[in-house]
Design a protein around this motif. Structure first.
Motif, PDB file in Angstrom:
ATOM      1  N   GLN A   1       0.044  -5.423   3.624  1.00 27.92           N
ATOM      2  CA  GLN A   1      -1.133  -5.249   4.474  1.00 27.92           C
ATOM      3  C   GLN A   1      -1.240  -3.826   5.028  1.00 27.92           C
ATOM      4  OE1 GLN A   1      -3.444  -7.848   4.778  1.00 27.92           O
ATOM      5  NE2 GLN A   1      -2.088  -8.611   3.166  1.00 27.92           N
ATOM      6  N   LEU A   2      -0.506  -2.897   4.447  1.00 25.97           N
ATOM      7  CA  LEU A   2      -0.551  -1.516   4.914  1.00 25.97           C
ATOM      8  C   LEU A   2      -1.227  -0.629   3.873  1.00 25.97           C
ATOM      9  CD1 LEU A   2       3.039  -1.107   6.401  1.00 25.97           C
ATOM     10  CD2 LEU A   2       0.900  -1.240   7.681  1.00 25.97           C
ATOM     11  N   SER A   3      -1.994   0.336   4.357  1.00 22.19           N
ATOM     12  CA  SER A   3      -2.643   1.301   3.475  1.00 22.19           C
ATOM     13  C   SER A   3      -1.770   2.544   3.324  1.00 22.19           C
ATOM     14  CB  SER A   3      -4.003   1.700   4.048  1.00 22.19           C
ATOM     15  OG  SER A   3      -3.838   2.425   5.262  1.00 22.19           O
ATOM     16  N   ASP A   4      -2.147   3.391   2.382  1.00 26.64           N
ATOM     17  CA  ASP A   4      -1.397   4.632   2.195  1.00 26.64           C
ATOM     18  C   ASP A   4      -1.452   5.500   3.450  1.00 26.64           C
ATOM     19  OD1 ASP A   4      -0.688   3.972  -0.387  1.00 26.64           O
ATOM     20  OD2 ASP A   4      -2.409   4.957  -1.289  1.00 26.64           O
ATOM     21  N   ASP A   5      -2.601   5.531   4.103  1.00 28.49           N
ATOM     22  CA  ASP A   5      -2.724   6.323   5.329  1.00 28.49           C
ATOM     23  C   ASP A   5      -1.816   5.777   6.423  1.00 28.49           C
ATOM     24  OD1 ASP A   5      -4.534   7.982   4.119  1.00 28.49           O
ATOM     25  OD2 ASP A   5      -6.299   6.970   4.925  1.00 28.49           O
ATOM     26  N   GLU A   6      -1.755   4.458   6.543  1.00 32.75           N
ATOM     27  CA  GLU A   6      -0.886   3.850   7.563  1.00 32.75           C
ATOM     28  C   GLU A   6       0.580   4.114   7.253  1.00 32.75           C
ATOM     29  OE1 GLU A   6      -3.448  -0.009   9.089  1.00 32.75           O
ATOM     30  OE2 GLU A   6      -2.577  -0.037   7.063  1.00 32.75           O
ATOM     31  N   ILE A   7       0.933   4.111   5.989  1.00 34.85           N
ATOM     32  CA  ILE A   7       2.312   4.419   5.603  1.00 34.85           C
ATOM     33  C   ILE A   7       2.667   5.840   5.999  1.00 34.85           C
ATOM     34  CG2 ILE A   7       3.857   4.775   3.643  1.00 34.85           C
ATOM     35  CD1 ILE A   7       3.473   1.861   4.342  1.00 34.85           C
ATOM     36  N   GLY A   8       1.741   6.760   5.774  1.00 35.48           N
ATOM     37  CA  GLY A   8       2.001   8.154   6.107  1.00 35.48           C
ATOM     38  C   GLY A   8       2.193   8.402   7.585  1.00 35.48           C
ATOM     39  N   ALA A   9       1.652   7.501   8.410  1.00 43.06           N
ATOM     40  CA  ALA A   9       1.745   7.681   9.865  1.00 43.06           C
ATOM     41  C   ALA A   9       2.935   6.954  10.480  1.00 43.06           C
ATOM     42  CB  ALA A   9       0.451   7.201  10.522  1.00 43.06           C
ATOM     43  N   LEU A  10       3.736   6.270   9.685  1.00 39.68           N
ATOM     44  CA  LEU A  10       4.852   5.490  10.231  1.00 39.68           C
ATOM     45  C   LEU A  10       5.931   6.397  10.818  1.00 39.68           C
ATOM     46  CD1 LEU A  10       5.397   2.689   7.550  1.00 39.68           C
ATOM     47  CD2 LEU A  10       4.265   2.488   9.766  1.00 39.68           C
ATOM     48  N   ASP A  11       6.520   5.935  11.900  1.00 42.31           N
ATOM     49  CA  ASP A  11       7.630   6.627  12.542  1.00 42.31           C
ATOM     50  C   ASP A  11       8.624   5.578  13.007  1.00 42.31           C
ATOM     51  OD1 ASP A  11       9.219   8.598  13.584  1.00 42.31           O
ATOM     52  OD2 ASP A  11       7.933   9.072  15.288  1.00 42.31           O
ATOM     53  N   LEU A  12       9.880   5.983  13.191  1.00 40.05           N
ATOM     54  CA  LEU A  12      10.873   5.041  13.705  1.00 40.05           C
ATOM     55  C   LEU A  12      10.362   4.353  14.965  1.00 40.05           C
ATOM     56  CD1 LEU A  12      14.244   6.975  13.294  1.00 40.05           C
ATOM     57  CD2 LEU A  12      13.586   4.874  12.131  1.00 40.05           C
ATOM     58  N   PRO A  13      10.637   3.065  15.052  1.00 42.98           N
ATOM     59  CA  PRO A  13      11.560   2.270  14.246  1.00 42.98           C
ATOM     60  C   PRO A  13      10.968   1.686  12.969  1.00 42.98           C
ATOM     61  CG  PRO A  13      10.672   0.896  15.972  1.00 42.98           C
ATOM     62  CD  PRO A  13      10.084   2.273  16.178  1.00 42.98           C
ATOM     63  N   ASN A  14       9.690   1.952  12.671  1.00 45.41           N
ATOM     64  CA  ASN A  14       9.063   1.373  11.493  1.00 45.41           C
ATOM     65  C   ASN A  14       9.357   2.221  10.259  1.00 45.41           C
ATOM     66  OD1 ASN A  14       7.545  -0.871  12.794  1.00 45.41           O
ATOM     67  ND2 ASN A  14       6.587   0.823  13.898  1.00 45.41           N
ATOM     68  N   LEU A  15       9.864   1.570   9.220  1.00 48.05           N
ATOM     69  CA  LEU A  15      10.265   2.245   7.997  1.00 48.05           C
ATOM     70  C   LEU A  15       9.231   2.009   6.899  1.00 48.05           C
ATOM     71  CD1 LEU A  15      14.013   1.121   7.949  1.00 48.05           C
ATOM     72  CD2 LEU A  15      13.032   3.144   9.064  1.00 48.05           C
ATOM     73  N   THR A  16       9.235   2.874   5.898  1.00 47.67           N
ATOM     74  CA  THR A  16       8.396   2.662   4.724  1.00 47.67           C
ATOM     75  C   THR A  16       8.815   1.361   4.053  1.00 47.67           C
ATOM     76  OG1 THR A  16       8.140   5.036   4.379  1.00 47.67           O
ATOM     77  CG2 THR A  16       7.671   3.598   2.511  1.00 47.67           C
ATOM     78  N   PRO A  17       7.885   0.418   3.850  1.00 45.66           N
ATOM     79  CA  PRO A  17       8.255  -0.889   3.276  1.00 45.66           C
ATOM     80  C   PRO A  17       8.848  -0.741   1.875  1.00 45.66           C
ATOM     81  CG  PRO A  17       6.105  -1.007   4.311  1.00 45.66           C
ATOM     82  CD  PRO A  17       6.467   0.438   4.270  1.00 45.66           C
ATOM     83  N   ARG A  18      10.025  -1.280   1.705  1.00 46.74           N
ATOM     84  CA  ARG A  18      10.802  -1.151   0.472  1.00 46.74           C
ATOM     85  C   ARG A  18      10.991  -2.515  -0.152  1.00 46.74           C
ATOM     86  NH1 ARG A  18      16.573  -0.980  -0.238  1.00 46.74           N
ATOM     87  NH2 ARG A  18      17.286   0.489  -1.850  1.00 46.74           N
ATOM     88  N   ALA A  19      10.784  -2.608  -1.456  1.00 46.79           N
ATOM     89  CA  ALA A  19      10.959  -3.866  -2.178  1.00 46.79           C
ATOM     90  C   ALA A  19      12.134  -3.752  -3.139  1.00 46.79           C
ATOM     91  CB  ALA A  19       9.688  -4.229  -2.946  1.00 46.79           C
ATOM     92  N   CYS A  20      12.900  -4.814  -3.238  1.00 47.03           N
ATOM     93  CA  CYS A  20      14.067  -4.785  -4.126  1.00 47.03           C
ATOM     94  C   CYS A  20      14.374  -6.197  -4.612  1.00 47.03           C
ATOM     95  CB  CYS A  20      15.268  -4.210  -3.380  1.00 47.03           C
ATOM     96  SG  CYS A  20      16.671  -3.829  -4.449  1.00 47.03           S
ATOM     97  N   GLY A  21      14.716  -6.318  -5.890  1.00 45.91           N
ATOM     98  CA  GLY A  21      15.131  -7.612  -6.408  1.00 45.91           C
ATOM     99  C   GLY A  21      16.508  -7.981  -5.885  1.00 45.91           C
TER     100      GLY A  21
END
Length: 397
Positions: free
Chosen positions: A272-292
């Motif tokens: 539910q996050l856009s590229d612009d919202e990702i660019g504005a993230l700061d701690l404690p919020n991290l870039t959402p990471r996906a992993c198997g």
């Protein structure tokens, strides 16, 4: 109401060490062993935590009758300008503070303790005492800067961990075979900025190697730490987080486990996050990471050579663990983890297969070109020799 869990953590199954598991992941890992989980399906685990703050006074954390947090964010008219905040309350907080005035018995008060500063703010409109509670430490006791230091918790003052299908903390001699985990969802909002940038929660003995950043938005199929044993025939799919990390299986520090036939697919982080919202993230919020399958440092994982880990094609996030770890040199591999056996990665196998096909096509093309070139030379020689008389190609008479 959504009907979703608004506390800090939702689980399908949880096995941990001695004591309640409301504290940080990996904080209680002793005295649990010999657990077998076989032919189990875990599904429909949802979380949408409403973040709260662990406020403290000189005596420690402020708690109400049910060991719950005093929700000053909701009980004040505003908290942007603390010196002018006024208590407006609600039915629950009103009766709680009234009890503190007229009841002395601990049979009724239970964990309730209202400090003189809290009472003065609620009943007399005093602001000075409230500032001392809202931001610590007390300026009358130290010259250290004041700050809110208890973010990342929920209304029960528990460590927020998100939605988790299966959590294993410190279990020794663990045997898992034939477990299917699916439909694990986290709709929680991003972590608040009340405490400013901070590396991770500090409300219940959290380990930043495990709980880094705001962890209330995480969605995990299965996590484990400080555990030993074997995991066989595990399938995980449909794991999603609206605003945070999403993993199939995460193996944190302190483990010594064997993995065989681990299949993971349909993992989505930060949907539910856009590229612009990702660019504005700061701690404690991290870039959402996906992993198997996310194998973290300082752990031992033995992976079956023939059928180990099979990651599907639908693992999507703003970052993935494969962005960094798909190709890794041998020395770095030893630093990150000790793998005895072969690491079977479906994504890497596909890349290798495509490369092999391309190599075969190139070799065949070069070979065919050489053959055609030689044939042309031979034909030219034949024509030349026929014009000059006998040659090696003239039949013997």
């Amino acid at each position: 109401p959504t009907g979703w869990m608004d506390g800090g953590s939702s689980y399908g199954l949880l096995f941990g060490g001695g004591g309640a598991q409301v504290v940080g992941i990996g904080a209680r890992v002793d005295k649990t062993s010999d657990i077998t989980i076989s032919n189990v399906e875990i599904y429909g685990i949802y979380n949408q935590v409403i973040e709260k703050v662990k406020f403290t006074a000189d005596f420690g954390a402020t708690r109400l009758i049910f060991f719950d947090a005093m929700d000053w964010m909701a009980a004040e008219d505003q908290v942007d300008d603390i010196p002018t905040s006024n208590y407006i309350g609600d039915a629950y907080s009103d009766i709680t503070f009234a009890i503190s005035k007229v009841v002395n018995s601990w049979y009724f008060q239970n964990s309730l303790y209202v400090s003189p500063e809290m009472s003065a703010h609620v009943f007399e409109g005093d602001h000075i005492g409230f500032q001392q509670i809202f931001k610590q430490p007390n300026p009358e006791l130290t010259d250290k800067p004041q700050m809110i230091g208890g973010c990342g918790t929920d209304i029960q003052l528990h460590s927020s961990k998100g939605a988790i299908g299966l959590r294993i903390d410190g279990v020794q001699n663990l045997e898992i075979d034939g477990v299917y985990i699916h439909d694990i969802y986290n709709w929680a909002d991003l972590g608040a900025d009340w405490c400013g940038p901070y590396p991770g929660p500090n409300v219940g003995d959290e380990d930043l190697d495990i709980q880094y950043g705001y962890t209330g938005t995480r969605s995990h199929g299965m996590i484990m730490d400080w555990a030993s044993g074997a995991i066989t025939n595990l399938q995980i799919e449909n794991v999603e987080s609206y605003h945070g990390e999403a993993n199939g299986l995460t193996v944190y520090k302190g483990c010594d486990v064997t993995l065989e036939n681990i299949q993971v697919d349909n993992i989505h982080a930060g949907t539910q996050l856009s590229d612009d919202e990702i660019g504005a993230l700061d701690l404690p919020n991290l870039t959402p990471r996906a992993c198997g399958v996310d194998i973290r440092p300082n752990t031992i994982v033995n992976i079956n050579e023939d059928i180990g880990i099979i990651n599907g094609d639908n693992i999507v996030g703003f970052e993935t663990c494969y962005d960094q770890d798909t190709i890794i040199d041998e020395d770095k591999q030893k630093e990150l983890l000790d793998i005895k056996g072969g690491f079977h990665n479906h994504n890497i196998d596909k890349i290798q297969s495509i490369s092999m096909i391309i190599m075969i096509i190139v070799v065949m093309t070069v070979g065919l070109t050489i053959l055609l070139w030689n044939k042309c030379i031979i034909t030219q020689n034949k024509n030349k020799d026929n014009n000059n008389g006998a040659s090696e190609y003239t039949p013997l008479l």
